[in-house]
Design a protein around this motif. Structure first.
Motif, PDB file in Angstrom:
ATOM      1  N   ALA A 174       7.221   5.893  -8.772  1.00  0.00           N
ATOM      2  CA  ALA A 174       7.194   4.490  -9.193  1.00  0.00           C
ATOM      3  C   ALA A 174       8.566   3.969  -9.589  1.00  0.00           C
ATOM      4  N   GLU A 218       0.808  -1.208   0.000  1.00  0.00           N
ATOM      5  CA  GLU A 218       0.000   0.000   0.000  1.00  0.00           C
ATOM      6  C   GLU A 218       0.848   1.268   0.000  1.00  0.00           C
ATOM      7  N   LYS A 222       2.226   3.511  -3.464  1.00  0.00           N
ATOM      8  CA  LYS A 222       1.514   4.560  -4.206  1.00  0.00           C
ATOM      9  C   LYS A 222       1.908   5.963  -3.758  1.00  0.00           C
ATOM     10  N   HIS A 223       2.573   6.080  -2.617  1.00  0.00           N
ATOM     11  CA  HIS A 223       2.955   7.391  -2.102  1.00  0.00           C
ATOM     12  C   HIS A 223       4.333   7.839  -2.602  1.00  0.00           C
TER      13      HIS A 223
END
Length: 370
Positions: A154, A147, A150-151
């Motif tokens: 990439a 999770e 995504k912060h």
């Protein structure tokens, strides 16, 4: 090979850092390390005991609103960056690792500006402000959860899981139960609010343990934290529980060998810090999680929700925690073997016992391209 490691404030930042260091030492015995922390954090006590050299930077986190004190802290932060740059120049590192805490900011920023390869290890589902800022400068990011990816950019982030101590996986149920005087054939519940304890969990457990005294088929190991121990013992005595007569219940102020406790646990009642969850999932231990409500970015609740969504845990918010609620969930899970087994499988599927080795390889790869 020279490597700087920085992480400070809490054991949740320090122990993963030590695990990464030890793993790199196994792969590269000649590597030299310098740990950078603060004088105020736990690292000032823990790191010298680990036989590692420690350098310190004077820095504090900022308050979440504008105050005169923040101006003073901003000045310290600027000086901290200057001192961090000197530390980097003097040590000549081939790579710099940050595992969390405000002290990581100056040292990783300085290293990045000096073109030293850098890596941050983000342990939580939602990153703190320091790592969000550092993500723009560092070379690689090792995410403790899917999770969290995504912060981050990439192209920089890799899901590795969170590093855990080797002893977590090597401890065995039968030997561990014998060390505590427990029966390895009985279900065992491990309760811990972390090294400092959790008052809300401790208070909720009083009536739970009183009821459990009449049910010897389930064993309980309750770790209160040193500061909470006397209060818990007084409350249990006032409630009429004689622990000398209830061998299936033990209350300890602190455990120096938590891996053994985990090895015999069928269910855990825990806070939701990233390191504890990494160890629980590596062993596949179902959990009832009570997130610490004042954690930065409310990251413990986000951590707990991720495990609950995967079916590995049940979450009770701190504000909703009562003896009745906790007792009901414990009874529900302990009386349903199929449900407990499904939670264990879900927990194990989230575990990454090889995380430290994967992170060590990333660091060595960065250093080799210095």
């Amino acid at each position: 090979m020279n490597i700087i490691v920085s992480g400070g404030g809490t054991g949740g930042h320090i122990y993963p850092a030590i695990t990464i260091i030890r793993t790199i030492q196994e792969k590269y015995p000649d590597a030299k390390f310098l740990y950078v922390g603060t004088k105020r954090g736990l690292e000032a006590d823990i790191i010298p005991k680990e036989g590692l050299p420690l350098a310190t930077v004077d820095i504090q986190g900022f308050e979440r609103h504008l105050t005169p004190d923040n101006l003073r802290r901003a000045g310290k932060a600027m000086m901290g960056v200057a001192k961090a740059a000197k530390i980097v120049r003097d040590f000549h590192p081939d790579a710099v690792i940050g595992t969390g805490g405000y002290v990581c900011g100056p040292i990783l920023l300085a290293a990045s500006l000096l073109h030293v390869p850098t890596l941050i290890q983000e342990q939580n589902v939602v990153p703190g402000i320091t790592n969000k800022i550092l993500a723009k400068f560092v070379t690689r990011i090792a995410a403790g959860t899917e999770e969290a990816k995504k912060h981050f950019p990439a192209g920089k982030v890799v899901f590795t899981g969170n590093p855990i101590r080797r002893e977590v996986m090597s401890a065995r149920r039968e030997e561990s139960a014998a060390a505590f005087g427990f029966d390895p054939a009985r279900k065992t519940v491990l309760i811990s609010g972390g090294s400092r304890g959790a008052r809300s969990i401790n208070r909720a457990m009083i009536d739970v343990l009183v009821q459990a005294a009449r049910q010897p088929e389930v064993q309980y190991l309750h770790v209160t934290g040193k500061q909470e121990y006397e209060d818990v013992m007084a409350r249990l005595e006032a409630a009429g529980l004689d622990l000398a007569q209830t061998k299936h219940i033990q209350v300890r102020p602190y455990l120096y060998d938590m891996p053994k406790a985990m090895a015999m646990a069928d269910l855990a009642v825990f806070r939701a810090g990233a390191t504890g969850l990494a160890e629980l999932t590596a062993r596949g231990i179902p959990a009832i999680l009570v997130p610490y409500p004042y954690a930065a970015e409310n990251h413990q609740e986000h951590n707990a929700r991720a495990l609950e969504a995967a079916g590995a845990a049940r979450m009770i918010l701190n504000k909703d925690l009562t003896s009745e609620r906790l007792g009901a969930v414990l009874t529900e899970l302990l009386s349903d073997d199929d449900k407990l087994m499904a939670m264990a499988e879900a927990s194990r599927s989230m575990g990454r016992p090889e995380a430290a080795a994967d992170i060590a390889e990333m660091v060595l790869d960065l250093a080799s391209h210095r």
